[in-house]
Design a protein around this motif. Structure first.
Motif, PDB file in Angstrom:
ATOM      1  N   SER A  65       0.841  -1.204   0.000  1.00  0.00           N
ATOM      2  CA  SER A  65       0.000   0.000   0.000  1.00  0.00           C
ATOM      3  C   SER A  65       0.871   1.248   0.000  1.00  0.00           C
ATOM      4  O   SER A  65       2.057   1.194   0.316  1.00  0.00           O
ATOM      5  CB  SER A  65      -0.928   0.016   1.226  1.00  0.00           C
ATOM      6  OG  SER A  65      -0.176   0.198   2.421  1.00  0.00           O
ATOM      7  N   PHE A  66       0.208   2.351  -0.354  1.00  0.00           N
ATOM      8  CA  PHE A  66       0.800   3.667  -0.119  1.00  0.00           C
ATOM      9  C   PHE A  66      -0.313   4.625   0.234  1.00  0.00           C
ATOM     10  O   PHE A  66      -1.468   4.458  -0.154  1.00  0.00           O
ATOM     11  CB  PHE A  66       1.661   4.166  -1.298  1.00  0.00           C
ATOM     12  CG  PHE A  66       0.900   4.657  -2.495  1.00  0.00           C
ATOM     13  CD1 PHE A  66       0.429   5.960  -2.568  1.00  0.00           C
ATOM     14  CD2 PHE A  66       0.673   3.811  -3.572  1.00  0.00           C
ATOM     15  CE1 PHE A  66      -0.259   6.418  -3.686  1.00  0.00           C
ATOM     16  CE2 PHE A  66      -0.007   4.253  -4.698  1.00  0.00           C
ATOM     17  CZ  PHE A  66      -0.479   5.555  -4.752  1.00  0.00           C
ATOM     18  N   GLU A  67       0.060   5.646   1.018  1.00  0.00           N
ATOM     19  CA  GLU A  67      -0.892   6.662   1.477  1.00  0.00           C
ATOM     20  C   GLU A  67      -0.121   7.883   1.947  1.00  0.00           C
ATOM     21  O   GLU A  67       1.105   7.872   1.975  1.00  0.00           O
ATOM     22  CB  GLU A  67      -1.760   6.118   2.616  1.00  0.00           C
ATOM     23  CG  GLU A  67      -0.959   5.740   3.855  1.00  0.00           C
ATOM     24  CD  GLU A  67      -1.798   5.042   4.898  1.00  0.00           C
ATOM     25  OE1 GLU A  67      -2.842   5.596   5.278  1.00  0.00           O
ATOM     26  OE2 GLU A  67      -1.401   3.940   5.320  1.00  0.00           O
ATOM     27  N   SER A  68      -0.851   8.904   2.343  1.00  0.00           N
ATOM     28  CA  SER A  68      -0.246  10.140   2.847  1.00  0.00           C
ATOM     29  C   SER A  68       0.756  10.709   1.855  1.00  0.00           C
ATOM     30  O   SER A  68       1.882  11.077   2.210  1.00  0.00           O
ATOM     31  CB  SER A  68       0.422   9.914   4.212  1.00  0.00           C
ATOM     32  OG  SER A  68      -0.524   9.479   5.160  1.00  0.00           O
ATOM     33  N   SER A  72       5.749  16.502  -2.693  1.00  0.00           N
ATOM     34  CA  SER A  72       6.972  16.103  -3.400  1.00  0.00           C
ATOM     35  C   SER A  72       6.839  14.720  -4.032  1.00  0.00           C
ATOM     36  O   SER A  72       7.787  14.240  -4.659  1.00  0.00           O
ATOM     37  CB  SER A  72       8.182  16.143  -2.449  1.00  0.00           C
ATOM     38  OG  SER A  72       8.090  15.102  -1.503  1.00  0.00           O
ATOM     39  N   GLY A  73       5.684  14.076  -3.855  1.00  0.00           N
ATOM     40  CA  GLY A  73       5.453  12.767  -4.468  1.00  0.00           C
ATOM     41  C   GLY A  73       5.892  11.590  -3.621  1.00  0.00           C
ATOM     42  O   GLY A  73       5.944  10.464  -4.095  1.00  0.00           O
ATOM     43  N   ARG A  74       6.211  11.852  -2.350  1.00  0.00           N
ATOM     44  CA  ARG A  74       6.609  10.771  -1.446  1.00  0.00           C
ATOM     45  C   ARG A  74       5.424  10.384  -0.569  1.00  0.00           C
ATOM     46  O   ARG A  74       4.587  11.216  -0.245  1.00  0.00           O
ATOM     47  CB  ARG A  74       7.815  11.194  -0.607  1.00  0.00           C
ATOM     48  CG  ARG A  74       9.053  11.376  -1.490  1.00  0.00           C
ATOM     49  CD  ARG A  74      10.186  12.107  -0.798  1.00  0.00           C
ATOM     50  NE  ARG A  74      10.509  11.635   0.528  1.00  0.00           N
ATOM     51  CZ  ARG A  74      11.415  10.688   0.816  1.00  0.00           C
ATOM     52  NH1 ARG A  74      12.080  10.113  -0.164  1.00  0.00           N
ATOM     53  NH2 ARG A  74      11.673  10.353   2.064  1.00  0.00           N
ATOM     54  N   ALA A  75       5.392   9.111  -0.193  1.00  0.00           N
ATOM     55  CA  ALA A  75       4.259   8.589   0.569  1.00  0.00           C
ATOM     56  C   ALA A  75       4.747   7.570   1.590  1.00  0.00           C
ATOM     57  O   ALA A  75       5.885   7.087   1.522  1.00  0.00           O
ATOM     58  CB  ALA A  75       3.257   7.928  -0.383  1.00  0.00           C
ATOM     59  N   LEU A  76       3.865   7.230   2.512  1.00  0.00           N
ATOM     60  CA  LEU A  76       4.093   6.101   3.402  1.00  0.00           C
ATOM     61  C   LEU A  76       3.802   4.848   2.593  1.00  0.00           C
ATOM     62  O   LEU A  76       2.685   4.652   2.122  1.00  0.00           O
ATOM     63  CB  LEU A  76       3.168   6.166   4.615  1.00  0.00           C
ATOM     64  CG  LEU A  76       3.164   4.913   5.508  1.00  0.00           C
ATOM     65  CD1 LEU A  76       4.551   4.660   6.098  1.00  0.00           C
ATOM     66  CD2 LEU A  76       2.117   5.046   6.595  1.00  0.00           C
ATOM     67  N   PRO A 127       5.974   6.240  -4.489  1.00  0.00           N
ATOM     68  CA  PRO A 127       5.329   4.925  -4.578  1.00  0.00           C
ATOM     69  C   PRO A 127       5.834   4.048  -5.718  1.00  0.00           C
ATOM     70  O   PRO A 127       5.974   2.828  -5.551  1.00  0.00           O
ATOM     71  CB  PRO A 127       3.846   5.260  -4.752  1.00  0.00           C
ATOM     72  CG  PRO A 127       3.695   6.584  -4.087  1.00  0.00           C
ATOM     73  CD  PRO A 127       4.975   7.313  -4.385  1.00  0.00           C
ATOM     74  N   LEU A 128       6.140   4.634  -6.864  1.00  0.00           N
ATOM     75  CA  LEU A 128       6.617   3.822  -7.984  1.00  0.00           C
ATOM     76  C   LEU A 128       8.041   3.330  -7.745  1.00  0.00           C
ATOM     77  O   LEU A 128       8.378   2.198  -8.111  1.00  0.00           O
ATOM     78  CB  LEU A 128       6.513   4.595  -9.294  1.00  0.00           C
ATOM     79  CG  LEU A 128       5.087   4.990  -9.692  1.00  0.00           C
ATOM     80  CD1 LEU A 128       5.087   5.745 -11.007  1.00  0.00           C
ATOM     81  CD2 LEU A 128       4.169   3.781  -9.739  1.00  0.00           C
TER      82      LEU A 128
END
Length: 142
Positions: A65-68, A72-76, A127-128
């Motif tokens: 998963s990813f979220e938040s 800048s395009g960064r996520a948890l 995420p990618l």
């Protein structure tokens, strides 16, 4: 019963979730309220619990998963998979050398054969990029 208000999900987030799933080879993906992009991937291997063959999603699914997502395009980014006990160290090393933090190594079942271990990992990342690093790390699992 109260209805949960559905948060609007941007087309950008939907597109990113689709690409995240494709990169990981996901068999299913969905967007949960948050928004959270949740991807599952089925892994087929022979295992038994208490002497009975199992194909349960609780055993065979890999979850990501990813979220938040920030500006800048960064996520948890999170991941989890089962692996055979003799694969655990290699998977942990693969993730760590790609800058991903391994947060747990544990079993879920008793009396399973072969012995299964579950590994969880996390990163704040694009995420990618996380999906590519994860795919590279788990490729040997088949």
């Amino acid at each position: 019963m109260a209805k949960i208000k559905q948060q609007q999900v941007s087309p950008r987030f939907r597109q990113l979730c689709n690409r995240f799933s494709r990169t990981l080879g996901g068999t299913e993906h969905e967007i949960e309220p948050g928004p959270v992009c949740f991807v599952s991937r089925t892994r087929r291997f022979k295992a038994s619990i208490l002497g009975r063959r199992t194909n349960s999603p609780l055993v065979n699914y890999q979850l990501f998963s990813f979220e938040s997502l920030d500006r800048s395009g960064r996520a948890l980014c999170l991941g989890e998979t089962a692996c055979f006990q003799n694969q655990a160290n290699r998977l942990i090393r693969n993730l760590q050398k790609r800058g991903i933090t391994v947060t747990a190594l544990h079993n879920h079942w008793l009396n399973e054969s072969p012995r299964l271990m579950y590994i969880h990992w996390e990163s704040i990342d694009n995420p990618l990029a996380f999906a590519r690093k994860t795919k590279e790390s788990i490729a040997f699992l088949g």
